[in-house]
Design a protein around this motif. Structure first.
Motif, PDB file in Angstrom:
ATOM      1  N   GLY A  49       3.840 -23.833 -85.397  1.00  0.00           N
ATOM      2  CA  GLY A  49       5.319 -23.087 -84.756  1.00  0.00           C
ATOM      3  C   GLY A  49       6.172 -23.976 -85.669  1.00  0.00           C
ATOM      4  N   TRP A  50       7.357 -23.422 -85.981  1.00  0.00           N
ATOM      5  CA  TRP A  50       8.446 -24.065 -86.630  1.00  0.00           C
ATOM      6  C   TRP A  50       9.315 -24.718 -85.415  1.00  0.00           C
ATOM      7  N   MET A  51       9.863 -26.049 -84.969  1.00  0.00           N
ATOM      8  CA  MET A  51      10.799 -26.602 -84.171  1.00  0.00           C
ATOM      9  C   MET A  51      11.277 -27.297 -84.963  1.00  0.00           C
ATOM     10  N   GLU A  52      12.628 -27.943 -84.638  1.00  0.00           N
ATOM     11  CA  GLU A  52      13.279 -28.678 -85.182  1.00  0.00           C
ATOM     12  C   GLU A  52      13.545 -29.760 -84.402  1.00  0.00           C
ATOM     13  N   LYS A  53      13.154 -30.983 -85.576  1.00  0.00           N
ATOM     14  CA  LYS A  53      12.738 -32.625 -84.814  1.00  0.00           C
ATOM     15  C   LYS A  53      14.484 -33.075 -84.855  1.00  0.00           C
ATOM     16  N   GLN A  54      14.870 -34.035 -83.912  1.00  0.00           N
ATOM     17  CA  GLN A  54      15.874 -35.055 -84.600  1.00  0.00           C
ATOM     18  C   GLN A  54      15.176 -36.359 -84.753  1.00  0.00           C
ATOM     19  N   GLY A  55      16.037 -36.762 -85.940  1.00  0.00           N
ATOM     20  CA  GLY A  55      15.705 -37.727 -86.649  1.00  0.00           C
ATOM     21  C   GLY A  55      16.121 -39.608 -85.979  1.00  0.00           C
ATOM     22  N   TRP A  56      15.017 -40.702 -86.437  1.00  0.00           N
ATOM     23  CA  TRP A  56      14.816 -41.716 -85.531  1.00  0.00           C
ATOM     24  C   TRP A  56      16.586 -42.370 -86.034  1.00  0.00           C
ATOM     25  N   TRP A  57      16.892 -42.122 -87.313  1.00  0.00           N
ATOM     26  CA  TRP A  57      17.360 -43.397 -88.139  1.00  0.00           C
ATOM     27  C   TRP A  57      18.794 -42.189 -87.993  1.00  0.00           C
ATOM     28  N   ASN A  58      18.122 -41.027 -88.727  1.00  0.00           N
ATOM     29  CA  ASN A  58      20.134 -40.077 -88.961  1.00  0.00           C
ATOM     30  C   ASN A  58      19.979 -38.947 -87.879  1.00  0.00           C
ATOM     31  N   THR A  59      20.258 -39.246 -86.789  1.00  0.00           N
ATOM     32  CA  THR A  59      19.795 -38.238 -85.634  1.00  0.00           C
ATOM     33  C   THR A  59      19.636 -37.007 -85.911  1.00  0.00           C
ATOM     34  N   SER A  60      20.664 -36.307 -86.869  1.00  0.00           N
ATOM     35  CA  SER A  60      20.370 -34.869 -87.073  1.00  0.00           C
ATOM     36  C   SER A  60      18.935 -34.392 -86.796  1.00  0.00           C
ATOM     37  N   TYR A  61      18.792 -32.967 -86.316  1.00  0.00           N
ATOM     38  CA  TYR A  61      18.167 -32.550 -86.475  1.00  0.00           C
ATOM     39  C   TYR A  61      17.421 -31.357 -88.003  1.00  0.00           C
ATOM     40  N   LYS A  62      16.352 -31.694 -87.896  1.00  0.00           N
ATOM     41  CA  LYS A  62      15.755 -31.074 -88.938  1.00  0.00           C
ATOM     42  C   LYS A  62      14.668 -29.934 -88.203  1.00  0.00           C
ATOM     43  N   GLN A 109      16.581 -28.129 -67.623  1.00  0.00           N
ATOM     44  CA  GLN A 109      16.440 -26.098 -67.325  1.00  0.00           C
ATOM     45  C   GLN A 109      17.023 -25.434 -68.320  1.00  0.00           C
ATOM     46  N   SER A 110      18.526 -25.953 -68.378  1.00  0.00           N
ATOM     47  CA  SER A 110      18.892 -24.925 -69.055  1.00  0.00           C
ATOM     48  C   SER A 110      19.373 -25.771 -70.606  1.00  0.00           C
ATOM     49  N   GLU A 111      18.020 -26.307 -71.364  1.00  0.00           N
ATOM     50  CA  GLU A 111      18.281 -26.544 -72.774  1.00  0.00           C
ATOM     51  C   GLU A 111      16.819 -26.167 -73.441  1.00  0.00           C
ATOM     52  N   ARG A 112      17.009 -26.044 -74.622  1.00  0.00           N
ATOM     53  CA  ARG A 112      16.070 -25.495 -75.754  1.00  0.00           C
ATOM     54  C   ARG A 112      15.331 -26.895 -76.242  1.00  0.00           C
ATOM     55  N   GLU A 113      15.765 -27.768 -75.584  1.00  0.00           N
ATOM     56  CA  GLU A 113      14.610 -28.757 -76.344  1.00  0.00           C
ATOM     57  C   GLU A 113      13.858 -29.834 -75.237  1.00  0.00           C
ATOM     58  N   PHE A 114      13.256 -30.992 -75.641  1.00  0.00           N
ATOM     59  CA  PHE A 114      11.655 -31.594 -73.958  1.00  0.00           C
ATOM     60  C   PHE A 114      11.965 -33.215 -75.150  1.00  0.00           C
ATOM     61  N   HIS A 115      12.057 -33.950 -74.795  1.00  0.00           N
ATOM     62  CA  HIS A 115      11.513 -34.993 -74.913  1.00  0.00           C
ATOM     63  C   HIS A 115      10.380 -35.539 -74.575  1.00  0.00           C
ATOM     64  N   ILE A 116       9.602 -36.546 -75.668  1.00  0.00           N
ATOM     65  CA  ILE A 116       8.317 -37.043 -75.433  1.00  0.00           C
ATOM     66  C   ILE A 116       8.996 -38.415 -75.958  1.00  0.00           C
ATOM     67  N   ILE A 117       8.278 -38.954 -74.762  1.00  0.00           N
ATOM     68  CA  ILE A 117       8.994 -40.733 -74.943  1.00  0.00           C
ATOM     69  C   ILE A 117       6.944 -41.866 -74.827  1.00  0.00           C
ATOM     70  N   THR A 118       7.290 -42.004 -76.242  1.00  0.00           N
ATOM     71  CA  THR A 118       6.175 -42.973 -75.947  1.00  0.00           C
ATOM     72  C   THR A 118       6.439 -44.302 -75.992  1.00  0.00           C
ATOM     73  N   LYS A 119       5.666 -45.674 -75.959  1.00  0.00           N
ATOM     74  CA  LYS A 119       5.594 -47.095 -76.028  1.00  0.00           C
ATOM     75  C   LYS A 119       6.629 -47.273 -77.424  1.00  0.00           C
ATOM     76  N   HIS A 120       6.507 -47.121 -78.316  1.00  0.00           N
ATOM     77  CA  HIS A 120       7.302 -47.386 -79.657  1.00  0.00           C
ATOM     78  C   HIS A 120       8.222 -46.150 -80.087  1.00  0.00           C
ATOM     79  N   ARG A 121       8.900 -44.529 -79.206  1.00  0.00           N
ATOM     80  CA  ARG A 121       9.517 -43.855 -80.498  1.00  0.00           C
ATOM     81  C   ARG A 121      10.342 -42.856 -78.632  1.00  0.00           C
ATOM     82  N   GLU A 122      11.004 -42.322 -78.473  1.00  0.00           N
ATOM     83  CA  GLU A 122      11.320 -41.625 -78.256  1.00  0.00           C
ATOM     84  C   GLU A 122      11.748 -40.463 -78.612  1.00  0.00           C
ATOM     85  N   TRP A 123      10.586 -39.104 -78.886  1.00  0.00           N
ATOM     86  CA  TRP A 123      10.638 -38.100 -79.972  1.00  0.00           C
ATOM     87  C   TRP A 123      11.408 -36.788 -79.450  1.00  0.00           C
TER      88      TRP A 123
END
Length: 142
Positions: A49-62, A109-123
């Protein structure tokens, strides 16, 4: 891609909406057969499905189209190609959670976003609703 598009995984059409066969096997009591149970459990490992992802260099959501393969532990995301001919979507990125394991997750709880953190990056991902966010969050964790 949308919910009614035919999706092919391992050479099989997994979208029941696009299937031409309306037959389903049940036992004498009308309960699903073990094959249907296995197929259902297998399909629980997939989400798209569709989600928005925050960019690594350009931190806008796509806005991106995502496919989670829980069996292979991969998350692939696509962008619309914008071309009138050829594939409508092209692969934009790929996360292999086997090679890059998740070290931490954050879900507020109040946000529509979530973070996945790995050794090399925070998604950072953002969904249409908190319900959809929870579905993605738990699908990625399992």
């Amino acid at each position: 891609l949308n919910q009614n598009d035919n999706v092919i995984i391992c050479g099989k059409n997994i979208n029941k909406h696009g299937s031409k066969s309306n037959t389903s096997s049940v036992n004498m009591e009308g309960a699903p057969t073990s094959l249907e149970k296995q197929q259902s459990q297998f399909m629980e490992n997939f989400k798209n499905g569709w989600m928005e992802k925050q960019g690594w260099w350009n931190t806008s959501y796509k806005r991106r189209y995502f496919e989670l393969n829980g069996v292979l532990k991969t998350l692939t995301y696509y962008v619309e190609s914008g071309k009138s001919r050829g594939p409508k979507y092209s692969i934009r990125g790929f996360i292999d959670f086997k090679k890059t394991p998740i070290t931490k997750t954050i879900k507020q709880q109040s946000e529509r976003e979530f973070h996945i953190i790995t050794k090399h990056r925070e998604w950072i991902f953002r969904c249409e609703s908190t319900t959809e966010r929870d579905e993605w969050y738990y699908a990625i964790l399992t």
